[in-house]
Scaffold this motif. Sequence first.
Motif, PDB file in Angstrom:
ATOM      1  N   ASN A   1     -78.945 -67.125  74.118  1.00  0.00           N
ATOM      2  CA  ASN A   1     -78.792 -67.201  75.573  1.00  0.00           C
ATOM      3  C   ASN A   1     -77.844 -68.340  75.912  1.00  0.00           C
ATOM      4  O   ASN A   1     -78.263 -69.443  76.218  1.00  0.00           O
ATOM      5  N   ILE A   2     -76.569 -68.047  75.837  1.00  0.00           N
ATOM      6  CA  ILE A   2     -75.544 -69.054  76.098  1.00  0.00           C
ATOM      7  C   ILE A   2     -75.018 -68.858  77.508  1.00  0.00           C
ATOM      8  O   ILE A   2     -74.780 -67.742  77.945  1.00  0.00           O
ATOM      9  N   ILE A   3     -74.858 -69.940  78.213  1.00  0.00           N
ATOM     10  CA  ILE A   3     -74.331 -69.893  79.580  1.00  0.00           C
ATOM     11  C   ILE A   3     -72.822 -70.085  79.529  1.00  0.00           C
ATOM     12  O   ILE A   3     -72.328 -70.990  78.859  1.00  0.00           O
ATOM     13  N   THR A   4     -72.115 -69.229  80.234  1.00  0.00           N
ATOM     14  CA  THR A   4     -70.669 -69.382  80.389  1.00  0.00           C
ATOM     15  C   THR A   4     -70.392 -69.606  81.861  1.00  0.00           C
ATOM     16  O   THR A   4     -70.750 -68.794  82.704  1.00  0.00           O
ATOM     17  N   LEU A   5     -69.766 -70.714  82.175  1.00  0.00           N
ATOM     18  CA  LEU A   5     -69.487 -71.065  83.559  1.00  0.00           C
ATOM     19  C   LEU A   5     -67.983 -71.273  83.699  1.00  0.00           C
ATOM     20  O   LEU A   5     -67.425 -72.224  83.186  1.00  0.00           O
ATOM     21  N   ALA A   6     -67.344 -70.321  84.358  1.00  0.00           N
ATOM     22  CA  ALA A   6     -65.885 -70.392  84.510  1.00  0.00           C
ATOM     23  C   ALA A   6     -65.520 -70.954  85.868  1.00  0.00           C
ATOM     24  O   ALA A   6     -66.136 -70.616  86.876  1.00  0.00           O
ATOM     25  N   GLN A   7     -64.534 -71.799  85.899  1.00  0.00           N
ATOM     26  CA  GLN A   7     -63.979 -72.239  87.163  1.00  0.00           C
ATOM     27  C   GLN A   7     -62.936 -71.206  87.561  1.00  0.00           C
ATOM     28  O   GLN A   7     -62.171 -70.734  86.734  1.00  0.00           O
TER      29      GLN A   7
ATOM     30  N   ASN B   1     -82.766 -79.008  72.150  1.00  0.00           N
ATOM     31  CA  ASN B   1     -81.474 -79.689  72.119  1.00  0.00           C
ATOM     32  C   ASN B   1     -80.468 -78.886  72.937  1.00  0.00           C
ATOM     33  O   ASN B   1     -80.196 -77.723  72.610  1.00  0.00           O
ATOM     34  N   TYR B   2     -79.951 -79.500  73.985  1.00  0.00           N
ATOM     35  CA  TYR B   2     -78.965 -78.853  74.857  1.00  0.00           C
ATOM     36  C   TYR B   2     -77.582 -79.408  74.548  1.00  0.00           C
ATOM     37  O   TYR B   2     -77.422 -80.607  74.317  1.00  0.00           O
ATOM     38  N   ARG B   3     -76.598 -78.521  74.565  1.00  0.00           N
ATOM     39  CA  ARG B   3     -75.209 -78.934  74.346  1.00  0.00           C
ATOM     40  C   ARG B   3     -74.324 -78.269  75.387  1.00  0.00           C
ATOM     41  O   ARG B   3     -74.503 -77.101  75.697  1.00  0.00           O
ATOM     42  N   VAL B   4     -73.370 -79.036  75.896  1.00  0.00           N
ATOM     43  CA  VAL B   4     -72.393 -78.513  76.856  1.00  0.00           C
ATOM     44  C   VAL B   4     -71.013 -78.669  76.223  1.00  0.00           C
ATOM     45  O   VAL B   4     -70.632 -79.757  75.804  1.00  0.00           O
ATOM     46  N   TYR B   5     -70.305 -77.549  76.146  1.00  0.00           N
ATOM     47  CA  TYR B   5     -68.967 -77.515  75.572  1.00  0.00           C
ATOM     48  C   TYR B   5     -67.958 -77.154  76.651  1.00  0.00           C
ATOM     49  O   TYR B   5     -68.293 -76.471  77.618  1.00  0.00           O
ATOM     50  N   GLY B   6     -66.738 -77.560  76.470  1.00  0.00           N
ATOM     51  CA  GLY B   6     -65.667 -77.195  77.382  1.00  0.00           C
ATOM     52  C   GLY B   6     -64.507 -76.593  76.619  1.00  0.00           C
ATOM     53  O   GLY B   6     -64.240 -76.957  75.474  1.00  0.00           O
TER      54      GLY B   6
ATOM     55  N   LEU C   1     -66.921 -73.872  80.945  1.00  0.00           N
ATOM     56  CA  LEU C   1     -67.999 -74.678  80.398  1.00  0.00           C
ATOM     57  C   LEU C   1     -69.025 -73.741  79.774  1.00  0.00           C
ATOM     58  O   LEU C   1     -69.322 -72.678  80.329  1.00  0.00           O
ATOM     59  N   TYR C   2     -69.552 -74.148  78.653  1.00  0.00           N
ATOM     60  CA  TYR C   2     -70.570 -73.377  77.948  1.00  0.00           C
ATOM     61  C   TYR C   2     -71.756 -74.281  77.696  1.00  0.00           C
ATOM     62  O   TYR C   2     -71.579 -75.458  77.401  1.00  0.00           O
ATOM     63  N   ALA C   3     -72.951 -73.734  77.793  1.00  0.00           N
ATOM     64  CA  ALA C   3     -74.157 -74.501  77.479  1.00  0.00           C
ATOM     65  C   ALA C   3     -75.010 -73.680  76.530  1.00  0.00           C
ATOM     66  O   ALA C   3     -75.070 -72.447  76.627  1.00  0.00           O
ATOM     67  N   SER C   4     -75.654 -74.365  75.609  1.00  0.00           N
ATOM     68  CA  SER C   4     -76.586 -73.702  74.705  1.00  0.00           C
ATOM     69  C   SER C   4     -77.827 -74.567  74.560  1.00  0.00           C
ATOM     70  O   SER C   4     -77.787 -75.779  74.777  1.00  0.00           O
TER      71      SER C   4
END
Length: 127
Positions: A22-28, A56-61, A103-106
């Motif tokens: 369940n990865i979040i993808t957040l596009a501007q 453990n949460y990680r935010v990638y760009g 931005l992506y979060a896992s």
Amino acid sequence: MKDAFLIQSAAMPNAANTVNTNIITLAQVARRPSTTGYRVRLANTIATGANSKNINYRVYGSAESNGANAVLQRSFVVAGNAANHAASNREFYLDPEANVTYLYASALGEANGGDAGDGTYSLEIVD
């Protein structure tokens, strides 16, 4: 109410599996001006089944829509107790130099943790 482009949510992981798809993808919609940074919020609701294990949460760009060349922006750990993972809300500031459009979060649990799938986590561009 927030624009769907500014906030997305997903189920928290079943920590016993130590894998979360369940990865979040957040596009501007448009790249922000290079002189403007912005605040990002990573939040989670309360979730059961912690078994004293962490999430453990990680935010990638990334500048790529497929997440190629993603760079870790921030990581957070939410400690679980014997019964649950507490709700949390963390904000951080992305400098203009981050130059990310996506931005992506896992969220990933620890081995032998319980199923936290009754909770959600979200990633939001605050301003």
